[in-house]
Design an enzyme around this catalytic site. Structure first.
Site, PDB file in Angstrom:
ATOM      1  N   ASN A 115      22.396  28.556 -38.688  1.00 13.15           N
ATOM      2  CA  ASN A 115      22.522  28.796 -37.080  1.00 13.15           C
ATOM      3  C   ASN A 115      23.724  27.541 -36.680  1.00 13.15           C
ATOM      4  O   ASN A 115      23.836  26.777 -37.375  1.00 13.15           O
ATOM      5  CB  ASN A 115      21.405  28.232 -36.591  1.00 13.15           C
ATOM      6  CG  ASN A 115      21.240  28.438 -34.917  1.00 13.15           C
ATOM      7  OD1 ASN A 115      22.167  29.407 -34.282  1.00 13.15           O
ATOM      8  ND2 ASN A 115      20.707  27.450 -34.404  1.00 13.15           N
ATOM      9  N   HIS A 117      24.568  25.287 -33.467  1.00 15.98           N
ATOM     10  CA  HIS A 117      23.841  24.605 -31.974  1.00 15.98           C
ATOM     11  C   HIS A 117      24.786  23.756 -31.487  1.00 15.98           C
ATOM     12  O   HIS A 117      25.340  22.808 -32.048  1.00 15.98           O
ATOM     13  CB  HIS A 117      22.415  23.840 -32.611  1.00 15.98           C
ATOM     14  CG  HIS A 117      21.747  23.325 -31.327  1.00 15.98           C
ATOM     15  ND1 HIS A 117      21.136  24.314 -30.491  1.00 15.98           N
ATOM     16  CD2 HIS A 117      21.646  21.984 -30.843  1.00 15.98           C
ATOM     17  CE1 HIS A 117      20.609  23.538 -29.582  1.00 15.98           C
ATOM     18  NE2 HIS A 117      20.927  22.183 -29.681  1.00 15.98           N
ATOM     19  N   SER A 144      26.413  21.269 -34.349  1.00 14.65           N
ATOM     20  CA  SER A 144      25.688  21.117 -35.813  1.00 14.65           C
ATOM     21  C   SER A 144      25.485  22.626 -36.274  1.00 14.65           C
ATOM     22  O   SER A 144      25.317  23.673 -35.554  1.00 14.65           O
ATOM     23  CB  SER A 144      24.426  20.414 -35.613  1.00 14.65           C
ATOM     24  OG  SER A 144      24.314  19.360 -34.991  1.00 14.65           O
ATOM     25  N   ASP A 153      15.773  25.357 -33.690  1.00 15.55           N
ATOM     26  CA  ASP A 153      16.934  24.098 -33.626  1.00 15.55           C
ATOM     27  C   ASP A 153      16.560  23.118 -34.700  1.00 15.55           C
ATOM     28  O   ASP A 153      17.018  21.921 -34.504  1.00 15.55           O
ATOM     29  CB  ASP A 153      17.309  23.604 -32.398  1.00 15.55           C
ATOM     30  CG  ASP A 153      17.788  24.606 -31.361  1.00 15.55           C
ATOM     31  OD1 ASP A 153      18.557  25.569 -31.790  1.00 15.55           O
ATOM     32  OD2 ASP A 153      17.604  24.782 -30.168  1.00 15.55           O
TER      33      ASP A 153
HETATM   34  C1  GRF Z   1      27.572  28.587 -28.901  1.00 15.57           C
HETATM   35  O1  GRF Z   1      27.682  27.563 -27.856  1.00 15.57           O
HETATM   36  C2  GRF Z   1      26.527  28.260 -29.968  1.00 15.57           C
HETATM   37  O2  GRF Z   1      26.685  26.961 -30.381  1.00 15.57           O
HETATM   38  C3  GRF Z   1      25.296  28.487 -29.216  1.00 15.57           C
HETATM   39  O3  GRF Z   1      25.474  29.691 -28.406  1.00 15.57           O
HETATM   40  C4  GRF Z   1      26.820  29.793 -27.836  1.00 15.57           C
HETATM   41  C5  GRF Z   1      27.378  31.209 -28.372  1.00 15.57           C
HETATM   42  O4  GRF Z   1      28.746  31.202 -28.041  1.00 15.57           O
HETATM   43  N1  GRF Z   1      24.244  28.783 -30.123  1.00 15.57           N
HETATM   44  P1  GRF Z   1      29.580  32.580 -28.574  1.00 15.57           P
HETATM   45  O5  GRF Z   1      28.812  33.766 -28.464  1.00 15.57           O
HETATM   46  O6  GRF Z   1      29.752  32.178 -30.179  1.00 15.57           O
HETATM   47  O7  GRF Z   1      30.963  32.220 -27.917  1.00 15.57           O
END
Ligand code: GRF
Length: 221
Positions: A115, A117, A144, A153
């Protein structure tokens, strides 16, 4: 580095719920011949996710499974699992996928579920990370990539990037600066995982063949 034979490239699914900019950065990386993974599927729990059209435009198989059409989290995940099985997926990347996953699903994919984050974990788990970082007055923020554990998370951290927080930052300007780094470290982290360079020891991810500049530092302000 010699290019991995197609059969050695790990088959990756990206799970999204929205615009999919991290998905796009992973697709772009995997289009390089020497990348150890191919994006074999993009799956969304929202049929209207903008990233689905982007993925289709790049010739990638997509599946939309509207979670609202399923009676339970378990039946939704069973449908996801069968899509992953039928595409022979080996690694799953969450990229803005806004559904909590059950411990059963997370354990089924243990060590193969990653994932991204938008914060320096373990700080700022959950939503609204940029607003919260600004409210706390931190001088350094970031993002991260981690293996997924059943708690939200959480899980062993594969890669992080830090950015300075500027005096005139808003949540949007800070998000933009962090997102640019997300697009850098997610492809890098997937390369490490797909090539087999990572191993988990006592909750830490150790990476073979990676040298880090021990003297590097981000100082802010
Ligand atoms: C990103 O900021 C990611 O870190 C979080 O959700 C957002 C997704 O953005 N988990 P995208 O759809 O990849 O533009």
């Amino acid at each position: 580095m010699s290019a991995p034979a197609p059969a050695q490239r790990k088959r990756v699914a990206i799970l999204i719920s929205g615009r999919g900019s991290n998905m796009t950065s992973l697709i772009a990386a995997a289009e390089r011949g020497d990348y150890p993974a191919e994006i074999a599927l993009v799956l969304s729990n929202r049929p209207d996710a903008g990233g689905l059209a982007t993925a289709r435009g790049r010739g990638i198989s997509t599946v939309a499974l509207d979670h609202k059409q399923f009676a339970s989290r378990e039946t939704f995940e069973a449908a996801m699992q069968s899509a992953l099985d039928s595409h022979r997926i080996e690694i799953v990347c969450l990229a803005g996928f806004m559904r909590l996953l059950t411990p059963t699903f997370v354990e089924r994919w243990s060590g193969k579920l990653v994932n991204i984050h938008p914060a320096l974990l373990p700080s700022y788990k959950g939503l609204h990370t940029h607003e919260r970082a600004l409210a706390d007055g931190v001088k350094i923020h970031g993002c991260s990539v981690h293996f997924v554990a059943p708690e939200m998370d959480a899980g062993p951290i594969i890669a992080q990037a830090a950015v300075p927080v500027l005096d005139d930052d808003t949540p949007d300007t800070l998000a933009t600066r962090v997102l640019a780094r997300e697009h850098q470290i997610y492809p890098m982290a997937l390369r490490l995982v797909a090539s087999g360079a990572t191993r988990i020891e006592n909750g830490r991810v150790l990476c073979a063949g990676v040298s880090t500049d021990a003297d590097a530092a981000l100082v802010s302000p």
